[in-house]
Scaffold this active site. Structure first.
Site: not given
Length: 371
Positions: A49, A291-292
């Site tokens: 995140e 992916g982030d």
């Protein structure tokens, strides 16, 4: 009563995206080889995140990261480094009783048998996040709240928090959820698959890889994944080197009351548009953080109101920037440059091949095309 009140008002000038989750200090090897053989490590940061928040801030958006770190030097390093990207860290909480998590990894690709990761995160400050101790005003202050399945795996309190944040309520920001299935974090918990499916079905925008959908849910293929996740307005199925398939409904799904909370299908207003978007050819340095970065690129283009195809292309470009550096984070291409590449016709997009250094401001798009 724990949790936010219904209809919590957003700030007058909200951030674009608020990201909640654990960030850790990561130790990167000085050379290839087994962890037992690597003589020294360089220090960096890692966290799904916070990676998204840093990438969004670097791309010019107002991003905030909300988390919990120890009252220790590693916690200082995390907060200072994430803030250096332009991310708002004012809502990060310090825990005097629990440490900041750390991990070590090898230099090899995460998908290979030789890749090793040693996590030291059990009992970390982040694992103590709960519905009782997070700053809801900060979490609900943005246009988008970005979450991931990693947080749900950290502890029962963290899972309760994600259930609280994805619960239907008036004034809830758009909820973005990256499934991020990490089997080792669940420590053999038999509920990981059902929990991740439950949380994904309560989100508005979902990112999931074909491989993790098969591993977690035994579901094969993008269409089958969409059938299992009918509620999100936008579902992005990541297909590795094949690209991504985006399912987008013309209107948001219908009421999200007791039916949605119980895991039954909400009412969908219209049928999907399905947009397959090929990936780019990339000379990969390290397959970590892609992916982030893809999620950040897709969210960035979503905030700008771009078409679905362009959102996915921006995701691919942001992922390519990270794939061509050793760590989880890097400066993305300038917005103008990314927009020019995104606007290429299908044939020109297919000819692109991106190598280390391609994001440099002095390199024209033509320099990264194959003959």
């Amino acid at each position: 009563m724990s949790g936010p009140a219904a209809g919590t008002a957003a700030a007058a000038t909200p951030t674009d995206v608020v990201c909640l989750g654990e960030s850790m200090v990561t130790f990167l090897p000085s050379q290839p080889g087994r962890l037992a053989d690597v003589p020294s490590f360089g220090r960096g940061i890692g966290g799904a995140e916070s990676n998204v928040a840093c990438a969004l801030a670097a791309a010019g958006h107002r991003a905030a990261w909300v988390g919990r770190v120890g009252a220790d030097g590693f916690g200082d390093h995390l907060v200072e480094t994430i803030a250096s990207y332009g991310v708002d860290t004012s809502a990060v909480r310090r825990d005097p009783a629990r440490p900041t998590g750390v991990y070590f990894r090898t230099a090899t690709d995460r998908g290979t048998d030789t890749h090793e990761v040693a996590y030291y995160r059990a009992g970390s400050a982040a694992s103590a996040m709960s519905p009782e101790n997070v700053p809801y005003e900060a979490l609900f202050a943005g246009r988008v709240l970005h979450l991931s399945g990693i947080t749900a795996a950290l502890s029962p309190d963290c899972l309760a928090l994600l259930r609280e944040l994805t619960a239907p309520r008036p004034g809830r920001p758009l909820v973005s959820f990256d499934v991020n299935h990490r089997p080792h974090l669940w420590r053999g918990c038999a509920e990981d698959a059902s929990v991740l499916l439950e949380l994904a079905r309560r989100a508005d925008l979902v990112f999931v890889g074909e491989d993790e959908a098969e591993e977690a849910w035994g579901i094969v293929g993008a269409e089958a994944i969409r059938a299992a996740l009918p509620e999100p307005s936008v579902l992005v199925v990541k297909r590795g080197s094949a690209g991504a398939t985006v399912f987008a409904s013309e209107l948001r799904p219908g009421p999200r009351g007791a039916e949605a909370a119980a895991g039954t299908a909400a009412l969908a207003a219209t049928t999907d548009t399905v947009t397959p978007v090929p990936a780019l050819r990339v000379d990969v340095v390290a397959a970590v953080g892609a992916g982030d970065a893809f999620a950040a690129g897709f969210l960035s283009a979503t905030l700008r109101g771009l078409p679905v195809r362009d959102r996915a292309r921006h995701g691919h470009l942001m992922a390519a920037a990270v794939l061509t550096v050793p760590g989880d984070l890097t400066d993305p291409p300038s917005r103008d440059r990314a927009d020019r590449l995104v606007a290429l016709d299908d044939a020109a997009w297919g000819r692109l091949r991106l190598a280390p250094g391609w994001t440099a401001a002095d390199r024209a798009p033509e320099e990264v095309r194959t003959p």
